[in-house]
Write a protein that holds these residues in place. Structure first.
Motif, PDB file in Angstrom:
ATOM      1  N   GLN A 368       0.853  -1.187   0.000  1.00  0.00           N
ATOM      2  CA  GLN A 368       0.000   0.000   0.000  1.00  0.00           C
ATOM      3  C   GLN A 368       0.891   1.240   0.000  1.00  0.00           C
ATOM      4  O   GLN A 368       1.796   1.363   0.826  1.00  0.00           O
ATOM      5  CB  GLN A 368      -0.917   0.005   1.224  1.00  0.00           C
ATOM      6  N   LEU A 369       0.616   2.151  -0.908  1.00  0.00           N
ATOM      7  CA  LEU A 369       1.465   3.328  -1.082  1.00  0.00           C
ATOM      8  C   LEU A 369       0.674   4.604  -0.857  1.00  0.00           C
ATOM      9  O   LEU A 369      -0.391   4.794  -1.452  1.00  0.00           O
ATOM     10  CB  LEU A 369       2.066   3.347  -2.489  1.00  0.00           C
ATOM     11  N   VAL A 370       1.178   5.456  -0.003  1.00  0.00           N
ATOM     12  CA  VAL A 370       0.669   6.819   0.157  1.00  0.00           C
ATOM     13  C   VAL A 370       1.684   7.751  -0.484  1.00  0.00           C
ATOM     14  O   VAL A 370       2.846   7.800  -0.066  1.00  0.00           O
ATOM     15  CB  VAL A 370       0.477   7.177   1.643  1.00  0.00           C
ATOM     16  N   VAL A 371       1.251   8.466  -1.517  1.00  0.00           N
ATOM     17  CA  VAL A 371       2.146   9.376  -2.230  1.00  0.00           C
ATOM     18  C   VAL A 371       2.126  10.731  -1.530  1.00  0.00           C
ATOM     19  O   VAL A 371       1.090  11.383  -1.458  1.00  0.00           O
ATOM     20  CB  VAL A 371       1.733   9.531  -3.702  1.00  0.00           C
ATOM     21  N   THR A 372       3.254  11.124  -1.011  1.00  0.00           N
ATOM     22  CA  THR A 372       3.365  12.440  -0.381  1.00  0.00           C
ATOM     23  C   THR A 372       3.637  13.495  -1.447  1.00  0.00           C
ATOM     24  O   THR A 372       3.872  13.171  -2.613  1.00  0.00           O
ATOM     25  CB  THR A 372       4.511  12.452   0.638  1.00  0.00           C
ATOM     26  N   GLN A 373       3.616  14.743  -1.053  1.00  0.00           N
ATOM     27  CA  GLN A 373       4.039  15.796  -1.966  1.00  0.00           C
ATOM     28  C   GLN A 373       5.528  15.655  -2.245  1.00  0.00           C
ATOM     29  O   GLN A 373       6.289  15.182  -1.402  1.00  0.00           O
ATOM     30  CB  GLN A 373       3.729  17.167  -1.372  1.00  0.00           C
ATOM     31  N   LEU A 374       5.916  16.080  -3.435  1.00  0.00           N
ATOM     32  CA  LEU A 374       7.299  15.929  -3.868  1.00  0.00           C
ATOM     33  C   LEU A 374       8.030  17.263  -3.790  1.00  0.00           C
ATOM     34  O   LEU A 374       7.538  18.265  -4.313  1.00  0.00           O
ATOM     35  CB  LEU A 374       7.372  15.425  -5.314  1.00  0.00           C
ATOM     36  N   GLY A 375       9.188  17.259  -3.182  1.00  0.00           N
ATOM     37  CA  GLY A 375      10.049  18.429  -3.223  1.00  0.00           C
ATOM     38  C   GLY A 375      10.949  18.376  -4.440  1.00  0.00           C
ATOM     39  O   GLY A 375      12.179  18.462  -4.332  1.00  0.00           O
ATOM     40  N   GLY A 376      10.354  18.224  -5.607  1.00  0.00           N
ATOM     41  CA  GLY A 376      11.103  18.107  -6.859  1.00  0.00           C
ATOM     42  C   GLY A 376      11.055  16.693  -7.394  1.00  0.00           C
ATOM     43  O   GLY A 376      11.180  15.719  -6.640  1.00  0.00           O
ATOM     44  N   GLY A 377      10.841  16.568  -8.676  1.00  0.00           N
ATOM     45  CA  GLY A 377      10.817  15.254  -9.327  1.00  0.00           C
ATOM     46  C   GLY A 377      11.689  15.260 -10.567  1.00  0.00           C
ATOM     47  O   GLY A 377      12.706  14.597 -10.634  1.00  0.00           O
ATOM     48  N   TYR A 378      11.248  15.990 -11.614  1.00  0.00           N
ATOM     49  CA  TYR A 378      11.991  16.160 -12.876  1.00  0.00           C
ATOM     50  C   TYR A 378      12.310  14.830 -13.555  1.00  0.00           C
ATOM     51  O   TYR A 378      13.196  14.759 -14.406  1.00  0.00           O
ATOM     52  CB  TYR A 378      13.294  16.936 -12.651  1.00  0.00           C
ATOM     53  N   GLY A 379      11.620  13.758 -13.178  1.00  0.00           N
ATOM     54  CA  GLY A 379      11.871  12.440 -13.746  1.00  0.00           C
ATOM     55  C   GLY A 379      12.645  11.516 -12.827  1.00  0.00           C
ATOM     56  O   GLY A 379      12.612  10.300 -13.003  1.00  0.00           O
ATOM     57  N   ARG A 380      13.350  12.050 -11.826  1.00  0.00           N
ATOM     58  CA  ARG A 380      14.144  11.191 -10.936  1.00  0.00           C
ATOM     59  C   ARG A 380      13.264  10.237 -10.152  1.00  0.00           C
ATOM     60  O   ARG A 380      13.632   9.075  -9.918  1.00  0.00           O
ATOM     61  CB  ARG A 380      14.959  12.063  -9.961  1.00  0.00           C
ATOM     62  N   ARG A 381      12.091  10.700  -9.750  1.00  0.00           N
ATOM     63  CA  ARG A 381      11.232   9.863  -8.914  1.00  0.00           C
ATOM     64  C   ARG A 381      10.308   8.964  -9.736  1.00  0.00           C
ATOM     65  O   ARG A 381       9.349   8.409  -9.216  1.00  0.00           O
ATOM     66  CB  ARG A 381      10.472  10.737  -7.922  1.00  0.00           C
ATOM     67  N   LEU A 382      10.623   8.836 -11.030  1.00  0.00           N
ATOM     68  CA  LEU A 382      10.052   7.737 -11.804  1.00  0.00           C
ATOM     69  C   LEU A 382      10.791   6.441 -11.496  1.00  0.00           C
ATOM     70  O   LEU A 382      10.301   5.355 -11.787  1.00  0.00           O
ATOM     71  CB  LEU A 382      10.144   8.036 -13.304  1.00  0.00           C
ATOM     72  N   LYS A 383      11.995   6.562 -10.929  1.00  0.00           N
ATOM     73  CA  LYS A 383      12.770   5.405 -10.480  1.00  0.00           C
ATOM     74  C   LYS A 383      12.401   5.093  -9.027  1.00  0.00           C
ATOM     75  O   LYS A 383      11.978   5.979  -8.281  1.00  0.00           O
ATOM     76  CB  LYS A 383      14.262   5.676 -10.597  1.00  0.00           C
ATOM     77  N   ASN A 384      12.616   3.848  -8.619  1.00  0.00           N
ATOM     78  CA  ASN A 384      12.091   3.406  -7.327  1.00  0.00           C
ATOM     79  C   ASN A 384      13.136   2.786  -6.413  1.00  0.00           C
ATOM     80  O   ASN A 384      12.798   2.118  -5.433  1.00  0.00           O
ATOM     81  CB  ASN A 384      10.960   2.394  -7.570  1.00  0.00           C
ATOM     82  N   ASP A 385      14.421   3.021  -6.704  1.00  0.00           N
ATOM     83  CA  ASP A 385      15.477   2.385  -5.927  1.00  0.00           C
ATOM     84  C   ASP A 385      15.417   2.734  -4.445  1.00  0.00           C
ATOM     85  O   ASP A 385      15.617   1.875  -3.572  1.00  0.00           O
ATOM     86  CB  ASP A 385      16.841   2.763  -6.508  1.00  0.00           C
TER      87      ASP A 385
END
Length: 684
Positions: A368-385
């Motif tokens: 189960q995932l709760v998505v918080t607000q992002l302090g910047g993404g720009y494509g980096r948070r398409l990765k899940n490491d």
């Protein structure tokens, strides 16, 4: 306006069919989540107090897509703006797009605009019909406005909240009547961004703000070389420090779990892990040689031979870039026998859940995932490491853990925008105009060819040959993906062809646009604003770049001054046409932010490698644009009502570097074909 809507897609948004009651998990406005809400579609529910909740697929990372979606719904449903709330969609159908729930590609508004309009109009029609049946009057005699249905002839009225349960049982109309443009109350106007007050007061909840009972904090040290593995580590130095609870070994990293983040940081610094390093270790000089050799392959020559008459040929090169998001990588995970709970700033919800499930050998339904607000993404948070690491650490620890990367890990283990090299060739006609051109490109671990095409120019012939050069460097999407790479080459090359033909770069572009009046209007707006025809002293020059991305046209016009090796950006003008600017203020913010981000990259940003490791470890060595160096961005927003809705989150990134390089050439006659400009000795 292109109003074509796939009927199957529309029905998932707007169909009625049986009363559904929903209990929502809170919203962007912090409304009343415990009220039972009548669902007029999977996406729209109405509470008894009349508050409307829109279920959105747009992750909140500052791009304003949630606000724009709410504006569209508020107009077509005809409800007051302050009665709309927004909450994140769950990871299931019909909320997925192409099998995934994610935010990227500038599609959050352009892919939803017409669907949202149809959904709002359908819900308004159902509420009107419910009122008419209750009162025993003709539906056409009832009026919907600002969350209420009235029957003017009798003076009766009812709020949407009172009618929603009845409306949810009614069959939807075959084709609901959409409001004409002149009746729009919110679309095309500035409204405050959802959650803005919370952000300005520090109440917005980002990944780093998650707090759980018994929460431990962790950080991680990963192999300093890409592809390395953890050989061994003595945990004693870390465990001897106050607050450190445990040391967790992972295949390519070691993590320290502690009472607080600072204790975890100190514990990680105390460790002396031994690594097994791969035989191939990337070095920037070697990688560049591989790109040069790969592009020299005759198989990449393309259909225009090097010996063609009047050939114009140029090769452009861009470096690796880091995402450098303000909020470092982080995730919070709690693992129990039958559930894995994740709180994370994330752009790719579906893939994160799958990746965590694989790592823990659990069914994906347990994640189960709760998505918080992002302090910047720009494509980096398409990765899940980072989320996978947090899950493994939490399982080993036996309690909830919040993993926070140090900034050094962020730079050392990014998925960088790939370095690339592109060659453009054209044999202009007798008038000097390009009838066709060929581009050949090579990129590290990618094929970066999107955005190299002729649009919006009326160039009929185009060839695009791309090749991937394999190397041990992780790469991934960066704002506008391929277009930020190829846009530099394409618009620089257009300028070079103009000068080869002894023509003014503005007039040359106007001629290449053919009958594309919309693009010409954007081009002319930027050129006029910068004062293209004005006389400029020696060392001062203006440059242009026109680009089409995600159905949006953007033209950059820059004026620079070059004095020796000191470069000053005196003015930065951007004209933009995204069809209809749903929220002009947010469009302006995205264009300004994207332009400055691209300017920063063009002037000084680059990731280099020595011995398989990144040389840049923090903001002191990664040259981001400073506030004192940033010019004011003059933005002009143009509307084309009948055009498709365009995306703006990434549209300002591709053309900026070329406009800058073209301006430098105009100022001092020096052609820049390799980024960043700092590599040429320029200082800002």
């Amino acid at each position: 306006m292109d109003g074509s809507v796939d009927r199957r897609a529309f029905m998932t948004w707007s169909m009625g069919g049986g009363l559904c009651l929903a209990v929502g998990p809170g919203s962007a406005r912090g409304g009343t989540p415990n009220l039972e809400r009548a669902a007029l579609s999977p996406w729209i529910t109405i509470a008894p107090d009349g508050r409307v909740t829109l279920v959105t697929t747009a992750v909140d990372m500052g791009q304003g897509a949630r606000t724009g979606q709410a504006q569209v719904l508020a107009d077509e449903l005809d409800v007051a703006w302050d009665m709309i709330e927004v909450e994140m969609a769950p990871d299931r159908e019909p909320f997925r797009n192409d099998g995934r729930l994610y935010s990227g590609g500038s599609h959050s508004l352009r892919a939803r605009f017409h669907l949202l309009r149809e959904a709002g109009a359908t819900a308004r029609s159902l509420l009107t019909l419910a009122a008419a049946r209750r009162w025993g009057v003709d539906e056409g005699e009832c009026v919907a406005a600002l969350g209420r249905i009235t029957h003017p002839a009798t003076g009766r009225a009812a709020g949407y909240g009172d009618l929603a349960a009845e409306a949810a049982h009614l069959p939807p109309p075959a084709r609901p009547a959409l409001k004409p443009r002149e009746a729009w109350r919110y679309i095309g106007h500035d409204v405050p961004s959802l959650g803005l007050v919370d952000k300005t007061r520090g109440a917005a909840r980002y990944g780093l703000d998650v707090r759980l009972p018994g929460l431990a904090r962790a950080t991680i040290r990963q192999s300093p070389v890409f592809g390395g593995a953890l050989e061994s580590v003595d945990p004693a130095p870390a465990l001897a420090l106050p607050g450190v609870r445990r040391v967790v070994n992972l295949p390519a990293a070691v993590a320290v779990v502690a009472d607080d983040t600072w204790a975890a940081f100190k514990g990680a610094s105390a460790l002396r892990p031994k690594w097994t390093l791969p035989p191939e270790r990337a070095t920037s000089a070697e990688l560049r040689i591989r790109l040069v050799e790969a592009l020299a392959d005759p198989a990449l020559a393309g259909p225009i031979p090097a010996g063609a008459p009047d050939l114009v040929e140029a090769t452009y090169e861009v470096p690796f870039l880091a995402h450098a998001t303000m909020e470092p990588m982080n995730a919070t995970v709690r693992v129990t026998d039958d559930r894995v709970e994740v709180w994370a700033p994330c752009q790719n919800i579906t893939e994160l859940r799958k990746a965590v499930a694989r790592a823990l050998e659990r069914p994906v339904d347990q994640v189960q995932l709760v998505v918080t607000q992002l302090g910047g993404g720009y494509g980096r948070r398409l990765k899940n490491d980072y989320a996978v690491q947090a899950a493994l650490i939490a399982r080993a620890h036996g309690g909830p853990v919040q993993l926070v990367w140090r900034r050094e890990e962020d730079f050392a283990h990014d998925f960088y925008r790939p370095a690339a090299r592109h060659r453009f060739r054209a044999a202009p006609g007798a008038d000097g105009l390009i009838a066709g051109y060929a581009v050949s490109g090579v990129a590290i671990n990618d094929q970066a060819g999107d955005g190299a095409g002729p649009a919006p120019y009326a160039i009929e012939l185009f060839a695009n040959i791309q090749r991937e050069v394999r190397a041990g460097v992780p790469v991934g999407p960066w704002r506008s993906v391929d277009a930020s790479i190829t846009g530099f080459g394409r618009e620089s090359f257009i300028d070079e062809c103009a000068h080869a033909a002894a023509r003014d770069p503005l007039d040359y572009r106007r001629a290449l646009l053919g009958e594309n009046a919309r693009a010409r209007r954007v081009l002319d707006a930027a050129a006029e604003a910068i004062g293209w025809a004005a006389h400029r002293p020696a060392g001062v020059g203006a440059g242009l770049a026109l680009f089409e991305f995600a159905d949006t046209l953007v033209c950059h016009a820059l004026e620079v001054e070059v004095s020796g090796q000191v470069l000053t950006v005196r003015r930065l003008v951007v004209a933009c046409d995204c069809g209809t600017a749903i929220n002009p203020g947010q469009v302006r913010a995205q264009i300004e932010g994207g332009s400055l981000m691209a300017l920063s990259a063009a002037l000084g940003e680059a990731i280099t490698f020595t011995g398989g490791a990144a040389d840049q470890a923090n903001f002191d060595t990664y040259r981001l644009l400073r506030l004192r160096q940033a010019p004011n961005v003059e933005t002009f927003i143009l509307d084309t009502p009948r055009a498709r809705i365009g995306g703006v989150g990434e549209a300002a990134a591709p053309g900026l570097a070329a406009a800058l390089a073209n301006a430098v050439f105009a100022a001092v006659g020096r052609r820049i074909r390799t980024l960043p400009l700092a590599a040429w000795g320029f200082s800002v």
